[in-house]
Motif scaffolding. Structure first.
Motif, mmCIF file in Angstrom:
data_model
loop_
_atom_site.group_PDB
_atom_site.id
_atom_site.type_symbol
_atom_site.label_atom_id
_atom_site.label_comp_id
_atom_site.label_asym_id
_atom_site.label_seq_id
_atom_site.Cartn_x
_atom_site.Cartn_y
_atom_site.Cartn_z
ATOM 1 N N PRO A 114 0.796 -1.241 0.000
ATOM 2 C CA PRO A 114 0.000 0.000 0.000
ATOM 3 C C PRO A 114 0.824 1.284 0.000
ATOM 4 C CG PRO A 114 -0.082 -1.083 2.151
ATOM 5 C CD PRO A 114 0.587 -2.037 1.222
ATOM 6 N N ASP A 115 2.078 1.227 0.454
ATOM 7 C CA ASP A 115 2.922 2.421 0.414
ATOM 8 C C ASP A 115 3.222 2.750 -1.049
ATOM 9 O OD1 ASP A 115 4.784 4.413 0.549
ATOM 10 O OD2 ASP A 115 6.240 3.310 1.760
ATOM 11 N N LYS A 116 2.736 3.898 -1.506
ATOM 12 C CA LYS A 116 2.835 4.245 -2.921
ATOM 13 C C LYS A 116 4.262 4.476 -3.401
ATOM 14 C CE LYS A 116 -1.809 6.125 -3.432
ATOM 15 N NZ LYS A 116 -2.633 7.286 -3.850
ATOM 16 N N TYR A 119 8.993 -0.121 -3.404
ATOM 17 C CA TYR A 119 9.565 -0.614 -4.658
ATOM 18 C C TYR A 119 8.518 -1.315 -5.526
ATOM 19 C CZ TYR A 119 12.219 -3.492 -7.897
ATOM 20 O OH TYR A 119 12.679 -4.105 -9.032
ATOM 21 N N TYR A 120 7.841 -2.307 -4.990
ATOM 22 C CA TYR A 120 6.938 -3.117 -5.810
ATOM 23 C C TYR A 120 5.725 -2.320 -6.279
ATOM 24 C CZ TYR A 120 9.670 -7.266 -4.718
ATOM 25 O OH TYR A 120 10.688 -8.179 -4.624
ATOM 26 N N ASN A 121 5.222 -1.412 -5.459
ATOM 27 C CA ASN A 121 4.099 -0.569 -5.874
ATOM 28 C C ASN A 121 4.522 0.340 -7.019
ATOM 29 O OD1 ASN A 121 2.273 1.790 -5.925
ATOM 30 N ND2 ASN A 121 1.347 0.845 -4.124
ATOM 31 N N LEU A 122 5.644 1.011 -6.837
ATOM 32 C CA LEU A 122 6.105 1.990 -7.815
ATOM 33 C C LEU A 122 6.486 1.329 -9.141
ATOM 34 C CD1 LEU A 122 6.479 5.066 -7.703
ATOM 35 C CD2 LEU A 122 8.860 4.689 -7.097
ATOM 36 N N ILE A 123 7.232 0.225 -9.069
ATOM 37 C CA ILE A 123 7.682 -0.444 -10.295
ATOM 38 C C ILE A 123 6.497 -1.087 -11.019
ATOM 39 C CG2 ILE A 123 9.243 -2.167 -11.272
ATOM 40 C CD1 ILE A 123 10.576 0.327 -10.088
ATOM 41 N N SER A 124 5.517 -1.599 -10.261
ATOM 42 C CA SER A 124 4.320 -2.147 -10.909
ATOM 43 C C SER A 124 3.602 -1.072 -11.712
ATOM 44 C CB SER A 124 3.375 -2.735 -9.861
ATOM 45 O OG SER A 124 3.925 -3.896 -9.271
ATOM 46 N N MET A 125 3.481 0.137 -11.127
ATOM 47 C CA MET A 125 2.846 1.253 -11.842
ATOM 48 C C MET A 125 3.636 1.591 -13.116
ATOM 49 S SD MET A 125 0.115 2.335 -10.237
ATOM 50 C CE MET A 125 -0.076 4.039 -10.747
ATOM 51 N N ARG A 126 4.946 1.569 -12.999
ATOM 52 C CA ARG A 126 5.777 1.861 -14.174
ATOM 53 C C ARG A 126 5.568 0.822 -15.276
ATOM 54 N NH1 ARG A 126 12.090 0.829 -13.795
ATOM 55 N NH2 ARG A 126 11.285 -1.291 -14.076
ATOM 56 N N LEU A 145 0.978 7.737 -16.288
ATOM 57 C CA LEU A 145 2.078 8.701 -16.262
ATOM 58 C C LEU A 145 1.782 9.832 -15.287
ATOM 59 C CD1 LEU A 145 3.114 9.076 -20.023
ATOM 60 C CD2 LEU A 145 4.578 8.315 -18.160
ATOM 61 N N ASP A 146 0.536 10.323 -15.300
ATOM 62 C CA ASP A 146 0.150 11.389 -14.364
ATOM 63 C C ASP A 146 0.309 10.921 -12.921
ATOM 64 O OD1 ASP A 146 -0.425 13.088 -16.427
ATOM 65 O OD2 ASP A 146 -2.581 12.696 -16.422
ATOM 66 N N SER A 147 -0.095 9.667 -12.674
ATOM 67 C CA SER A 147 0.030 9.132 -11.321
ATOM 68 C C SER A 147 1.502 9.020 -10.908
ATOM 69 C CB SER A 147 -0.643 7.757 -11.246
ATOM 70 O OG SER A 147 -0.521 7.209 -9.955
ATOM 71 N N LEU A 148 2.344 8.593 -11.844
ATOM 72 C CA LEU A 148 3.775 8.496 -11.551
ATOM 73 C C LEU A 148 4.383 9.873 -11.292
ATOM 74 C CD1 LEU A 148 4.884 5.769 -14.117
ATOM 75 C CD2 LEU A 148 4.939 5.570 -11.636
ATOM 76 N N HIS A 149 3.927 10.883 -12.046
ATOM 77 C CA HIS A 149 4.399 12.250 -11.805
ATOM 78 C C HIS A 149 4.134 12.661 -10.362
ATOM 79 C CE1 HIS A 149 6.135 14.216 -15.235
ATOM 80 N NE2 HIS A 149 5.225 13.735 -16.051
ATOM 81 N N LEU A 150 2.906 12.412 -9.899
ATOM 82 C CA LEU A 150 2.544 12.799 -8.538
ATOM 83 C C LEU A 150 3.424 12.090 -7.511
ATOM 84 C CD1 LEU A 150 -1.356 12.765 -8.839
ATOM 85 C CD2 LEU A 150 0.119 14.765 -8.670
ATOM 86 N N ARG A 151 3.788 10.855 -7.803
ATOM 87 C CA ARG A 151 4.570 10.080 -6.838
ATOM 88 C C ARG A 151 6.032 10.519 -6.794
ATOM 89 N NH1 ARG A 151 2.003 4.015 -6.733
ATOM 90 N NH2 ARG A 151 -0.149 4.654 -7.019
ATOM 91 N N ILE A 152 6.646 10.696 -7.967
ATOM 92 C CA ILE A 152 8.069 11.043 -7.938
ATOM 93 C C ILE A 152 8.277 12.474 -7.447
ATOM 94 C CG2 ILE A 152 8.610 9.431 -9.784
ATOM 95 C CD1 ILE A 152 9.054 11.838 -11.625
ATOM 96 N N ASP A 153 7.236 13.326 -7.583
ATOM 97 C CA ASP A 153 7.364 14.698 -7.079
ATOM 98 C C ASP A 153 7.529 14.734 -5.565
ATOM 99 O OD1 ASP A 153 7.259 15.756 -9.577
ATOM 100 O OD2 ASP A 153 5.151 16.353 -9.493
ATOM 101 N N THR A 154 7.034 13.687 -4.894
ATOM 102 C CA THR A 154 7.130 13.647 -3.429
ATOM 103 C C THR A 154 8.382 12.909 -2.955
ATOM 104 O OG1 THR A 154 5.850 11.589 -3.263
ATOM 105 C CG2 THR A 154 4.618 13.671 -3.246
ATOM 106 N N MET A 155 9.142 12.340 -3.894
ATOM 107 C CA MET A 155 10.330 11.572 -3.525
ATOM 108 C C MET A 155 11.517 12.498 -3.311
ATOM 109 S SD MET A 155 9.952 8.373 -6.175
ATOM 110 C CE MET A 155 11.335 7.441 -5.532
ATOM 111 N N ASP A 156 12.431 12.078 -2.465
ATOM 112 C CA ASP A 156 13.647 12.846 -2.223
ATOM 113 C C ASP A 156 14.440 12.971 -3.514
ATOM 114 O OD1 ASP A 156 15.593 13.935 -0.062
ATOM 115 O OD2 ASP A 156 16.818 12.607 -1.306
ATOM 116 N N ILE A 157 15.033 14.143 -3.730
ATOM 117 C CA ILE A 157 15.731 14.431 -4.986
ATOM 118 C C ILE A 157 16.900 13.493 -5.224
ATOM 119 C CG2 ILE A 157 17.364 16.106 -4.028
ATOM 120 C CD1 ILE A 157 15.454 16.423 -7.357
#
Length: 686
Positions: A114-116, A119-126, A145-157
């Motif tokens: 459930p943690d967006k 690894y497995y959640n994020l890579i599955s979306m990709r 792609l829009d959903s991935l944008h929202l997720r990587i925007d919250t990730m540490d640079i």
């Protein structure tokens, strides 16, 4: 016909035949049967599947994943269930090329993580995004792609996972023709991975960036980035193989047949090592046939295509079929075999229409018009030429829309950053004013108490010190706000130039303008967080701005600089873009209404003590004529540039105890007629 048609995009490595999935019966290693618990067996299978995927040994992972899933369900271990569902998605994606089945298993995996940002959640979306892309479902791909944008925007640079996702997203944007967004994502991924020390990871975005340059017909840069990628991809068999095959195509475009053949052989050597039948029987013969045709060995080129024909009979694939038909027709055309060329191109056109590949349709239509012209069937040649022109115009419009959508995506991001920064600084000022007000009330109350205690002098000195510090902090924040206001003002004016080229359908100039504008925006955003910037860098930025205006005004004025070398060679710092509004006024107001053919803008700068003396001089119509024209043409226009600049200078003087100022002089000729404007700006250096 451009051999680039036969290039191997890394993304297409995912596309396989759609035959029935076999469920091979495999024999596990003896160590597996010696394990005592199901937990150990699941861990063993999880690692074995991962190792097999990394080594491109795909034949056994289906059965291992199914076995692991059965153990996880039997023991009710949810995490393991999610992992093996994920592995099954990989199986159907990479081993069997069945995107719908892959999507099913990836979606089954996601709820177990459930943690967006896991690894497995994020890579599955990709992977789901790529599957939709391969299946031709653009809307679904962009939704993910829009959903991935929202997720990587919250990730540490500095998160390496962010850069891997960025690379995959860039591949999708590249596929849909949004090249500038793709380039921005690739460059972010490359820079981030380099900073993180992940040299191997840099290879993937570099290889895709090379593809972008090739699609832009810049094979020199394509070769440059592909060679860098190849050095970094050693040990990653399939990406290395695909990049080597791509390099073969890039060199072929430059008619370097020897280099093209060398890299094709290199790709084939890896294909043999990992038993990649598609490389050996499909991609390699197509490229080799192109190399032979480029050397005018047409009969040998025709023969080299036979393995592709046999391959397509076993594993029909529309993309490979079109490439095969186009290459066959290309050879027949070179040999003046017009009738078989026409028949082959007709088949290619039918296949391209079926799959909706607009670029291929345009290419085939042009070839058909040429072939039927040589067959003296002018009615058919005319019909194909007419459709070619219509579709080419439509494709150009689609390309323009794609570029606009691409620019809009980047521009929205930049605007959002500016707005957030402006809002934050404005809120900081308000908070500071409230805090100062509260402090003053407390200090007044304290003064009354201290006066009663005969300590008024001490309080008075302390109050003055606090007030000075508060005013200084407030001045710093106000300066930042004025810079944030200046940036949107400047960006808006630059966008007008881009709009002009787009409306006048000058795509080449619009592209040049966009590239320079992107460089300028990057500098402005970088400087927006700085009080001061090196003098030399600031002059380079001003020069880039003038270059944009020269493009916009069709080079109808000369730009001259006379800068004291001491300023350029030493570390002198000045407020960023302080002279830009004066330069803008000279161009927009001084030159717009002038009919002179020798218009000239001159910027000089000299150092006097701790002050830089700028002189911005133009030979335009002057302020009086410009104001009169603006009153007629722009009656409701109010310029903020000069007002903001003066406020910046006032606050700068307060902060740095400076005596900076601006003097504006209207120039006249010997008869008293206005002939330009001179601005002298004195600013203290740091």
């Amino acid at each position: 016909m451009k051999p680039a048609i036969f290039h191997i995009v890394l993304l297409l490595l995912l596309l396989k035949a759609n035959g029935q999935v076999r469920e091979p019966s495999i024999e596990m290693p003896p160590s597996y049967y010696q394990l005592q618990t199901d937990k150990d067996r699941m861990s063993f299978l999880m690692k074995a599947v991962s190792d097999s995927l990394n080594a491109d040994r795909l034949s056994s992972i289906y059965q291992m994943s199914k076995t692991g899933l059965a153990l996880a369900e039997q023991n009710k271990v949810d995490t393991m269930k999610g992992i093996f569902y994920f592995d099954l998605g990989k199986v159907f994606m990479y081993a069997y090329g069945k995107p719908d089945s892959a999507i099913y298993y990836f979606q089954k995996s996601i709820p177990y993580f459930p943690d967006k940002l896991s690894y497995y959640n994020l890579i599955s979306m990709r992977e789901i995004t790529i599957c939709h892309l391969n299946a031709g479902r653009k809307d679904s791909a962009f939704a993910y792609l829009d959903s991935l944008h929202l997720r990587i925007d919250t990730m540490d640079i500095g998160n390496p996972r962010r850069f891997g996702i960025s690379t995959s997203m860039a591949t999708a944007y590249q596929y849909y023709g949004m090249f500038k967004t793709a380039i921005a994502l690739y460059r972010d991924a490359i820079d981030g991975m380099r900073k993180a020390g992940n040299a191997n990871g840099v290879g993937f975005p570099l290889a895709n960036l090379a593809e972008l340059y090739d699609e832009s017909e810049d094979d020199i840069n394509a070769i440059k980035y592909a060679r860098q990628a190849l050095d970094l991809l050693k040990g990653n068999n399939m990406p290395f193989m695909g990049t080597a095959a791509n390099l073969s195509g890039y060199y072929l475009n430059l008619n370097h047949s020897d280099s093209a053949l060398y890299f094709l052989r290199l790709a084939d050597s890896v294909g043999k090592l990992i038993h990649n039948e598609e490389q050996l029987n499909n991609r390699s013969p197509l490229i080799y046939s192109s190399i032979l045709a480029n050397q005018k060995k047409y009969e040998e080129a025709k023969k080299a295509l036979e393995p592709v024909k046999n391959w397509l009979e076993k594993r029909p694939d529309s993309r490979s079929m079109i490439n095969y038909l186009l290459q066959s027709a290309n050879i027949d055309t070179a040999l003046h075999r017009w009738k078989p060329a026409a028949a082959t191109l007709q088949n290619a056109l039918t296949e391209a229409r079926k799959t909706g590949q607009q670029v291929i349709i345009v290419i085939v239509l042009q070839e058909l018009a040429t072939v039927y012209g040589n067959l003296k069937q002018y009615d058919k040649a005319f019909a194909y030429q007419k459709e070619f022109i219509e579709r080419k115009d439509s494709l150009t419009n689609d390309e323009t829309k794609s570029r606009l959508a691409d620019f809009e995506a980047m521009n929205k991001t930049r605007q959002k950053e500016i707005q957030i920064a402006l809002l934050k600084k404005t809120n900081d000022i308000k908070d500071l004013e409230i805090k100062n007000s509260n402090q003053r009330n407390l200090l007044f109350l304290g003064a009354f108490i201290f006066l009663l205690a005969a300590s008024g002098v001490f309080f008075y000195q302390r109050n003055r010190r606090l007030k000075f510090q508060s005013q200084k902090s407030k001045a710093e924040l106000q300066m930042q706000v004025f810079r944030s206001q200046m940036n949107p003002h400047f960006i808006f004016n630059s966008l007008n130039g881009i709009e002009y080229f787009i409306l006048h359908n000058d795509k080449r100039q619009a592209s040049v303008y966009l590239n320079k504008f992107a460089q300028l925006i990057r500098i402005i955003l970088s400087n927006s967080r700085k009080d001061l910037t090196p003098f030399a860098e600031d002059m380079q930025t001003i020069g880039l701005y003038v270059d944009l205006e020269l493009l916009r005004f069709n080079n109808n004025f000369r730009y001259i600089t006379d800068i004291e070398q001491t300023l350029l060679q030493s570390d002198y710092f000045v407020p960023p873009l302080l002279i830009q509004p004066f330069v803008e006024n000279a161009i927009i107001h001084g030159f717009t209404y002038s009919d002179r053919s020798d218009l000239q803008l001159k910027i000089s700068a000299v150092l006097k003590g701790v002050y830089v003396i700028y002189t911005i001089e133009d030979n335009g119509v002057g302020r009086t004529v410009s104001a009169a024209q603006n009153a007629v043409n722009k009656p409701n226009h109010t310029s903020l540039g000069m007002q903001i600049t003066q406020q910046r200078i006032d606050i700068f003087n307060e902060q740095y105890k400076a005596e900076s100022n601006v003097e504006i002089e209207d120039l006249t000729d010997h008869s008293g007629k206005p002939c330009g404007t001179r601005v002298v700006l004195k600013i203290k250096t740091a």
